[in-house]
Scaffold this active site. Structure first.
Site, mmCIF file in Angstrom:
data_model
loop_
_atom_site.group_PDB
_atom_site.id
_atom_site.type_symbol
_atom_site.label_atom_id
_atom_site.label_comp_id
_atom_site.label_asym_id
_atom_site.label_seq_id
_atom_site.Cartn_x
_atom_site.Cartn_y
_atom_site.Cartn_z
ATOM 1 N N SER A 143 -8.535 -3.906 5.574
ATOM 2 C CA SER A 143 -7.181 -3.771 6.118
ATOM 3 C C SER A 143 -6.432 -5.089 6.186
ATOM 4 O O SER A 143 -5.202 -5.089 6.278
ATOM 5 C CB SER A 143 -7.223 -3.115 7.501
ATOM 6 O OG SER A 143 -7.931 -3.926 8.417
ATOM 7 N N HIS A 161 -17.409 -9.890 8.995
ATOM 8 C CA HIS A 161 -17.570 -9.355 10.350
ATOM 9 C C HIS A 161 -18.979 -9.664 10.849
ATOM 10 O O HIS A 161 -19.961 -9.432 10.134
ATOM 11 C CB HIS A 161 -17.420 -7.824 10.361
ATOM 12 C CG HIS A 161 -16.072 -7.308 9.999
ATOM 13 N ND1 HIS A 161 -15.147 -6.898 10.932
ATOM 14 C CD2 HIS A 161 -15.481 -7.110 8.790
ATOM 15 C CE1 HIS A 161 -14.051 -6.454 10.317
ATOM 16 N NE2 HIS A 161 -14.229 -6.563 9.015
ATOM 17 N N HIS A 183 -12.878 -12.017 4.834
ATOM 18 C CA HIS A 183 -13.456 -12.249 6.161
ATOM 19 C C HIS A 183 -14.804 -11.564 6.270
ATOM 20 O O HIS A 183 -15.046 -10.524 5.658
ATOM 21 C CB HIS A 183 -12.522 -11.780 7.278
ATOM 22 C CG HIS A 183 -12.062 -10.365 7.127
ATOM 23 N ND1 HIS A 183 -11.030 -9.997 6.284
ATOM 24 C CD2 HIS A 183 -12.497 -9.217 7.712
ATOM 25 C CE1 HIS A 183 -10.850 -8.693 6.352
ATOM 26 N NE2 HIS A 183 -11.732 -8.187 7.212
ATOM 27 N N ASN A 241 -15.864 -6.050 4.209
ATOM 28 C CA ASN A 241 -15.121 -4.983 3.556
ATOM 29 C C ASN A 241 -14.274 -5.623 2.466
ATOM 30 O O ASN A 241 -13.455 -6.497 2.751
ATOM 31 C CB ASN A 241 -14.220 -4.259 4.572
ATOM 32 C CG ASN A 241 -15.024 -3.515 5.619
ATOM 33 O OD1 ASN A 241 -16.046 -2.901 5.298
ATOM 34 N ND2 ASN A 241 -14.591 -3.575 6.865
HETATM 35 P P1 5GP Z 1 -11.076 -5.159 7.717
HETATM 36 O O1 5GP Z 1 -10.780 -3.736 8.040
HETATM 37 O O2 5GP Z 1 -9.993 -5.757 6.824
HETATM 38 O O3 5GP Z 1 -12.451 -5.419 7.218
HETATM 39 O O4 5GP Z 1 -11.019 -5.933 9.099
HETATM 40 C C1 5GP Z 1 -9.889 -6.545 9.618
HETATM 41 C C2 5GP Z 1 -10.178 -6.843 11.070
HETATM 42 O O5 5GP Z 1 -9.188 -7.750 11.539
HETATM 43 C C3 5GP Z 1 -10.127 -5.616 11.973
HETATM 44 O O6 5GP Z 1 -11.387 -5.444 12.629
HETATM 45 C C4 5GP Z 1 -8.987 -5.946 12.952
HETATM 46 O O7 5GP Z 1 -9.249 -5.492 14.254
HETATM 47 C C5 5GP Z 1 -8.894 -7.456 12.867
HETATM 48 N N1 5GP Z 1 -7.562 -7.991 13.116
HETATM 49 C C6 5GP Z 1 -6.391 -7.545 12.571
HETATM 50 N N2 5GP Z 1 -5.360 -8.292 13.016
HETATM 51 C C7 5GP Z 1 -5.883 -9.238 13.842
HETATM 52 C C8 5GP Z 1 -5.310 -10.303 14.602
HETATM 53 O O8 5GP Z 1 -4.103 -10.546 14.599
HETATM 54 N N3 5GP Z 1 -6.171 -11.059 15.337
HETATM 55 C C9 5GP Z 1 -7.510 -10.832 15.358
HETATM 56 N N4 5GP Z 1 -8.253 -11.642 16.134
HETATM 57 N N5 5GP Z 1 -8.089 -9.832 14.657
HETATM 58 C C10 5GP Z 1 -7.293 -9.045 13.900
#
Ligand code: 5GP
Ligand code: ZN
Length: 115
Positions: free
Chosen positions: A93, A100, A98, A85
């Site tokens: 977020s 996934h 990163h 993302n």
């Molecule tokens: P995005 O929405 O930015 O693509 O994904 C961010 C991801 O980071 C989400 O799936 C969320 O659950 C994960 N995430 C957010 N904060 C933390 C954290 O403190 N530790 C871990 N292990 N994952 C996190």
């Protein structure tokens, strides 16, 4: 980058279930898994998202780690989905690049859901 949770995880200042680590990247399980296997791969240095300023060696390390992590998580044979993302419309977020890795069960074919 200060106050970036993924920089803190990369620096081992914040706890995470680490699956894989090398000089350039770190992989750890997502804290809110959206699949039986949900692991994130990050570069150890901070980049906001999938922008042109990410060096090719970092991208190489990031994506080279993906099949290794998939094997460590036991989904290399069954298959898995890889998602990045990047930016607002993708609902990114955490503003630290990163990847996934999602797997551990059959997923539907579609991957884009507009609101
Ligand atoms: P995005 O929405 O930015 O693509 O994904 C961010 C991801 O980071 C989400 O799936 C969320 O659950 C994960 N995430 C957010 N904060 C933390 C954290 O403190 N530790 C871990 N292990 N994952 C996190
Ligand atoms: Zn960061």
């Amino acid at each position: 980058m200060e106050n970036c949770i993924f920089c803190m995880i990369a620096g081992h200042e914040l706890d995470a279930r680490v699956i894989y680590e090398d000089d350039t990247v770190l992989a750890f399980d997502d804290i809110t898994p959206q699949a039986p296997v949900h692991t994130l791969v990050i570069p150890k240095t901070h980049f906001d998202n999938m922008s042109a300023d990410v060096p090719v060696d970092v991208l190489t390390a990031l994506f080279s780690a993906v099949p290794k992590v998939a094997a460590l998580k036991g989904v290399d044979q069954s298959g898995y989905r890889v998602i990045v993302n990047s930016g607002r419309d993708a609902s990114q977020s955490v503003a630290h690049l990163h990847v996934h890795i999602l797997g551990g069960g059959a997923m539907s074919h579609g991957m884009v859901h507009f609101e």
